[in-house]
Scaffold this motif. Structure first.
Motif, mmCIF file in Angstrom:
data_model
loop_
_atom_site.group_PDB
_atom_site.id
_atom_site.type_symbol
_atom_site.label_atom_id
_atom_site.label_comp_id
_atom_site.label_asym_id
_atom_site.label_seq_id
_atom_site.Cartn_x
_atom_site.Cartn_y
_atom_site.Cartn_z
ATOM 1 N N MET A 180 0.667 -1.214 0.112
ATOM 2 C CA MET A 180 0.012 0.009 -0.086
ATOM 3 C C MET A 180 0.842 1.286 0.125
ATOM 4 N N ALA A 181 1.864 1.187 0.596
ATOM 5 C CA ALA A 181 2.792 2.712 0.866
ATOM 6 C C ALA A 181 3.694 2.549 -0.381
ATOM 7 N N ASP A 182 3.936 1.609 -1.082
ATOM 8 C CA ASP A 182 4.987 2.003 -2.085
ATOM 9 C C ASP A 182 4.420 1.574 -3.551
ATOM 10 N N ASP A 183 3.555 0.609 -3.504
ATOM 11 C CA ASP A 183 2.970 0.324 -4.925
ATOM 12 C C ASP A 183 1.492 1.000 -5.190
ATOM 13 N N ILE A 184 0.721 1.339 -4.212
ATOM 14 C CA ILE A 184 -0.515 1.999 -4.458
ATOM 15 C C ILE A 184 -0.558 3.469 -4.073
ATOM 16 N N TYR A 185 -0.311 3.641 -2.996
ATOM 17 C CA TYR A 185 -0.670 5.173 -2.501
ATOM 18 C C TYR A 185 0.749 5.840 -2.222
ATOM 19 N N ALA A 186 1.874 5.644 -2.770
ATOM 20 C CA ALA A 186 3.245 6.320 -2.560
ATOM 21 C C ALA A 186 3.077 7.780 -2.861
ATOM 22 N N TRP A 187 2.087 8.181 -3.676
ATOM 23 C CA TRP A 187 2.097 9.546 -4.172
ATOM 24 C C TRP A 187 0.740 10.452 -3.366
ATOM 25 N N THR A 188 0.058 9.567 -2.954
ATOM 26 C CA THR A 188 -1.360 10.387 -2.147
ATOM 27 C C THR A 188 -1.377 10.091 -0.790
ATOM 28 N N ILE A 189 -0.571 9.364 -0.151
ATOM 29 C CA ILE A 189 -0.570 9.020 1.351
ATOM 30 C C ILE A 189 0.781 8.996 1.748
ATOM 31 N N ASP A 190 1.074 10.079 2.774
ATOM 32 C CA ASP A 190 2.540 9.844 3.699
ATOM 33 C C ASP A 190 1.955 8.812 4.633
ATOM 34 N N PHE A 191 2.715 7.675 4.563
ATOM 35 C CA PHE A 191 2.510 6.593 5.631
ATOM 36 C C PHE A 191 3.213 6.812 6.915
ATOM 37 N N ARG A 246 1.371 -3.424 -14.791
ATOM 38 C CA ARG A 246 -0.100 -3.057 -14.427
ATOM 39 C C ARG A 246 -0.056 -1.724 -13.249
ATOM 40 N N ASP A 247 -0.783 -1.087 -13.329
ATOM 41 C CA ASP A 247 -0.893 0.150 -12.484
ATOM 42 C C ASP A 247 -2.134 0.179 -11.787
ATOM 43 N N TYR A 248 -2.280 1.297 -10.764
ATOM 44 C CA TYR A 248 -3.406 1.469 -9.899
ATOM 45 C C TYR A 248 -3.898 2.749 -10.313
ATOM 46 N N PHE A 249 -5.354 2.616 -10.316
ATOM 47 C CA PHE A 249 -6.253 3.808 -10.803
ATOM 48 C C PHE A 249 -7.679 4.081 -9.777
ATOM 49 N N ASN A 250 -8.042 5.283 -9.941
ATOM 50 C CA ASN A 250 -8.993 5.560 -8.919
ATOM 51 C C ASN A 250 -10.433 5.167 -9.421
ATOM 52 N N GLU A 251 -11.224 5.564 -8.841
ATOM 53 C CA GLU A 251 -12.797 4.954 -9.549
ATOM 54 C C GLU A 251 -13.139 5.897 -10.845
ATOM 55 N N ASN A 252 -12.212 6.977 -11.143
ATOM 56 C CA ASN A 252 -12.487 7.815 -12.276
ATOM 57 C C ASN A 252 -11.437 7.416 -13.323
ATOM 58 N N ALA A 253 -10.838 6.460 -13.077
ATOM 59 C CA ALA A 253 -9.737 5.941 -14.034
ATOM 60 C C ALA A 253 -8.392 6.876 -14.067
ATOM 61 N N LYS A 254 -8.049 7.689 -12.993
ATOM 62 C CA LYS A 254 -7.068 8.667 -12.758
ATOM 63 C C LYS A 254 -5.945 7.677 -12.302
ATOM 64 N N ASN A 255 -4.612 7.707 -13.093
ATOM 65 C CA ASN A 255 -3.574 7.153 -12.348
ATOM 66 C C ASN A 255 -3.059 7.512 -11.237
ATOM 67 N N LEU A 256 -2.895 6.620 -10.230
ATOM 68 C CA LEU A 256 -2.585 7.020 -8.848
ATOM 69 C C LEU A 256 -1.094 7.121 -8.578
ATOM 70 N N ARG A 257 -0.414 6.646 -9.691
ATOM 71 C CA ARG A 257 1.130 6.769 -9.718
ATOM 72 C C ARG A 257 1.986 8.001 -10.149
ATOM 73 N N ARG A 258 2.903 8.341 -9.699
ATOM 74 C CA ARG A 258 3.878 9.275 -10.787
ATOM 75 C C ARG A 258 4.791 8.432 -11.530
ATOM 76 N N ALA A 259 5.403 8.971 -12.398
ATOM 77 C CA ALA A 259 6.305 8.516 -13.292
ATOM 78 C C ALA A 259 7.596 7.794 -12.396
ATOM 79 N N PHE A 260 8.086 8.613 -11.187
ATOM 80 C CA PHE A 260 8.932 8.183 -10.295
ATOM 81 C C PHE A 260 8.744 8.098 -8.899
ATOM 82 N N LEU A 261 9.278 7.004 -8.384
ATOM 83 C CA LEU A 261 8.881 7.095 -6.845
ATOM 84 C C LEU A 261 9.747 8.078 -6.221
ATOM 85 N N LYS A 262 9.506 8.088 -4.836
ATOM 86 C CA LYS A 262 10.152 9.346 -4.059
ATOM 87 C C LYS A 262 11.644 8.915 -3.678
ATOM 88 N N ALA A 263 11.702 7.440 -3.582
ATOM 89 C CA ALA A 263 12.992 7.091 -2.964
ATOM 90 C C ALA A 263 13.335 5.702 -3.677
#
Length: 436
Positions: A180-191, A246-263
């Motif tokens: 959840m922290a790295d694959d899915i919500y890395a750019w939307t939630i600071d765990f 494979r990517d993760y998208f929200n209910e409106n088909a918006k990609n949850l990822r950025r092109a780069f991980l933070k670390a």
């Protein structure tokens, strides 16, 4: 199983006694008795354990295929013959790794012989994959896999302190937190800054080998997280079947990822930032620019590719030590220095989050860390000061397919109630037969 057999045999014996005057009935029950007492097959690596004695060990320092077989009464002419015949399948003479398990099979047909000799050698490359070298009659070598079972589960949690504690209290794998922290919500939630009362629901798949060996979380199918008053859905969807992306998208088909991980490493700290005016006392307080960002982590910590791309260098050179360099597109390139081990080769395509090496201290370094360097249009820059692009959006043609795909999954996710205590029970099981 033994108790059931005993009961069955007793019942049959009583029945035989009661029907001793009737030969036809007696013969019928004798046939049934013979079927029941027939020993049940127990297969491991495809061999019946009733027919063999299994001798297990691990490869030790100094062990070779020849030494192992010689210890078990096989002569060198036979050993050479076996190794030569098997090398097209697996070069057993050179590829044994210290610490890997192996099994020798001794046929019970020969247990009365004064000298016991094995007739099969099984080498386990991974928990799943193994190599069989059978030399009982003719010499045969082949690769196989243990049966894999995927079990789909659901879980919920309400945060009190952090997600790790929440998962531990429920007896759930910490790999769910990493997913959840790295694959899915890395750019939307600071765990690291979750709040008490934040809560989540997740549909995921656990992986088991031989139905009993837990091999970790295989994937997260869908997730829902309530954080800072926001409701954040995430659904896994394959966007490139050829490259397996494979990517993760929200209910409106918006990609949850950025092109780069933070670390490039998980849960690490920055020990030295990008700084073109850095002064170092060791060099007379002279300015020595630092064009990377150092992430301190223990030796052996996995290093991840921060974005999809192609490896253009995987080598060792000077103060950089062992390093990997990845070209992501015409604009961006990244580099990962001071590795203890490189796990990818030049020309290899890697996906965001793939493990490309291990943290080390090779080259010029005062402690274990990875120096992460970032190029934009051929110039080294500070990645934390760049407006990095979002991941590639879903195409219009796939968007329609995606929105249809998530309807039943979202409905199922919405119907999961938050549970504060016990872990969720297993639900659906999918078995995959071993591939020979």
């Amino acid at each position: 199983m033994q108790l059931k057999r005993l009961v069955a045999i007793t019942i049959i014996a009583i029945s035989l006694y009661a029907c001793k005057e009737d030969d036809s009935v007696k013969k019928e029950y004798q046939n049934e008795l013979a079927e029941i007492v027939e020993e049940e097959k127990i297969l491991e690596f495809g061999f019946d354990r009733n027919d063999y004695e299994f001798k297990r060990d691990t490869i030790r320092k100094g062990d070779t295929f020849g030494i192992i077989l010689e210890r078990n009464n096989i002569g060198y002419p036979k050993i050479f013959q076996i190794a030569e015949k098997a090398k097209d399948t697996f070069d057993i003479a050179t590829k044994l790794q210290v610490g890997k398990p192996y099994t020798l099979l001794f046929s019970k047909e020969n247990e009365k012989d004064s000298i016991q000799k094995p007739d099969t050698f099984i080498y386990q490359q991974t928990l799943e994959d193994y190599v069989v070298i059978n030399f009982k009659d003719s010499i045969q070598a082949y690769r196989s896999r243990k049966p894999i079972t995927y079990i789909e589960k659901t879980a919920t949690g309400i945060i009190e302190n952090n997600i790790s504690e929440t998962l531990e209290e429920k007896g759930l794998s910490q790999k769910l937190a990493y997913k959840m922290a790295d694959d899915i919500y890395a750019w939307t939630i600071d765990f690291r800054r979750l709040q008490k009362g934040d809560r989540f629901k997740v549909i995921y798949t656990d992986k088991y080998i031989d139905d009993s060996i837990y091999a970790g979380v295989h994937n997260v199918k869908a997730a829902y997280f309530e954080h800072n008053g926001d409701s954040l859905y995430a659904f896994e969807f394959e966007t490139d079947s050829i490259k397996g992306i494979r990517d993760y998208f929200n209910e409106n088909a918006k990609n949850l990822r950025r092109a780069f991980l933070k670390a490039p490493v998980q849960f690490s700290r920055i020990s030295s930032r990008y700084n073109l005016k850095r002064r170092i006392a060791l060099y007379g307080n002279r300015i020595r620019p630092h064009k990377g960002t150092d992430f301190a982590a223990p030796v052996g910590t996995p290093i991840m590719a921060t974005a999809n791309g192609t490896v253009i260098e995987s080598t060792r050179r000077g103060g950089n030590g062992k390093y990997v360099k990845i070209r992501h597109n015409d604009t961006y390139t990244t580099q990962y220095l001071h590795m203890s081990k490189r796990l990818v080769k030049k020309g290899q395509f890697v996906k965001q989050g793939d493990i490309i090496g291990k943290v080390g201290m090779t080259g010029n370094t005062g402690g274990p860390h990875v120096c992460y360097r970032f190029w934009k249009n051929g110039k080294q820059v500070d990645p934390f000061k760049q407006k990095l692009p979002e991941a590639k959006p879903i195409s219009d043609s796939l968007k329609v397919k995606y929105l249809d795909f998530i309807v039943p999954i979202k409905q199922r996710l919405d119907n999961i109630f938050f549970i504060e205590a016990e872990p969720i029970e297993k639900e659906n099981t999918i078995s995959i037969d071993p591939i020979l």
